[in-house]
Design a protein around this motif. Sequence first.
Motif, mmCIF file in Angstrom:
data_model
loop_
_atom_site.group_PDB
_atom_site.id
_atom_site.type_symbol
_atom_site.label_atom_id
_atom_site.label_comp_id
_atom_site.label_asym_id
_atom_site.label_seq_id
_atom_site.Cartn_x
_atom_site.Cartn_y
_atom_site.Cartn_z
ATOM 1 N N UNK A 28 44.771 35.324 41.116
ATOM 2 C CA UNK A 28 44.297 34.250 40.227
ATOM 3 C C UNK A 28 43.285 33.361 40.940
ATOM 4 N N UNK A 29 42.088 33.881 41.118
ATOM 5 C CA UNK A 29 41.025 33.168 41.833
ATOM 6 C C UNK A 29 39.762 33.166 40.984
ATOM 7 N N UNK A 30 38.862 32.288 41.365
ATOM 8 C CA UNK A 30 37.538 32.269 40.766
ATOM 9 C C UNK A 30 36.544 32.424 41.897
ATOM 10 N N UNK A 31 35.721 33.459 41.885
ATOM 11 C CA UNK A 31 35.688 34.552 40.907
ATOM 12 C C UNK A 31 36.918 35.442 41.058
ATOM 13 N N UNK A 32 37.247 36.188 39.981
ATOM 14 C CA UNK A 32 38.436 37.038 40.024
ATOM 15 C C UNK A 32 38.353 38.087 41.124
ATOM 16 N N UNK A 33 39.486 38.390 41.703
ATOM 17 C CA UNK A 33 39.546 39.405 42.752
ATOM 18 C C UNK A 33 40.670 40.372 42.423
ATOM 19 N N UNK A 34 40.382 41.668 42.559
ATOM 20 C CA UNK A 34 41.367 42.715 42.280
ATOM 21 C C UNK A 34 41.422 43.631 43.489
ATOM 22 N N UNK A 35 42.627 43.991 43.890
ATOM 23 C CA UNK A 35 42.810 44.954 44.978
ATOM 24 C C UNK A 35 43.570 46.159 44.462
ATOM 25 N N UNK A 36 43.182 47.319 44.969
ATOM 26 C CA UNK A 36 43.854 48.561 44.604
ATOM 27 C C UNK A 36 44.462 49.173 45.854
ATOM 28 N N UNK A 37 45.623 49.791 45.676
ATOM 29 C CA UNK A 37 46.268 50.502 46.776
ATOM 30 C C UNK A 37 46.922 51.749 46.207
ATOM 31 N N UNK A 38 47.166 52.707 47.078
ATOM 32 C CA UNK A 38 47.802 53.947 46.646
ATOM 33 C C UNK A 38 49.303 53.745 46.505
ATOM 34 N N UNK A 39 49.857 54.370 45.484
ATOM 35 C CA UNK A 39 51.310 54.397 45.333
ATOM 36 C C UNK A 39 51.858 55.493 46.250
ATOM 37 N N UNK A 40 53.173 55.634 46.255
ATOM 38 C CA UNK A 40 53.790 56.698 47.052
ATOM 39 C C UNK A 40 53.261 58.067 46.602
ATOM 40 N N UNK A 41 53.152 58.269 45.294
ATOM 41 C CA UNK A 41 52.620 59.542 44.786
ATOM 42 C C UNK A 41 51.137 59.686 45.125
ATOM 43 N N UNK A 42 50.400 58.610 45.100
ATOM 44 C CA UNK A 42 48.989 58.647 45.471
ATOM 45 C C UNK A 42 48.809 59.048 46.925
ATOM 46 N N UNK A 43 49.677 58.536 47.790
ATOM 47 C CA UNK A 43 49.615 58.891 49.206
ATOM 48 C C UNK A 43 49.887 60.381 49.426
ATOM 49 N N UNK A 44 50.773 60.947 48.602
ATOM 50 C CA UNK A 44 51.084 62.369 48.726
ATOM 51 C C UNK A 44 49.894 63.243 48.332
ATOM 52 N N UNK A 45 48.969 62.677 47.594
ATOM 53 C CA UNK A 45 47.783 63.421 47.169
ATOM 54 C C UNK A 45 46.710 63.493 48.259
ATOM 55 N N UNK A 46 46.776 62.619 49.246
ATOM 56 C CA UNK A 46 45.743 62.579 50.291
ATOM 57 C C UNK A 46 45.538 63.902 51.024
#
Length: 79
Positions: free
Chosen positions: A32-50
């Motif tokens: 909840x900032x101005x300007x808006x900030x969004x972060x993405x991270x891998x889930x456990x299943x996403x990590x298994x895809x690496x």
Amino acid sequence: MNRQMPELTQATLTKELRRLESFHLINRKVYPEVPPRVEYSLTEMGLKLLPVLKELEIWGDEFKKHSKRQRNTPTQSIL
């Protein structure tokens, strides 16, 4: 925007990130900032895809080399 993919629009990136999120491959955290900030991270299943993605990268690199050699090799006529 990523300079390695200049043709990628913000709208397309957002759409694909939301799609990955719906498949539970990434997490999305909004601050909840101005300007808006969004972060993405891998889930456990996403990590298994690496490892799979790494193998695809290796294959793609080998295929590019193979294709380049094929283009540079003179073809012989069957006739």
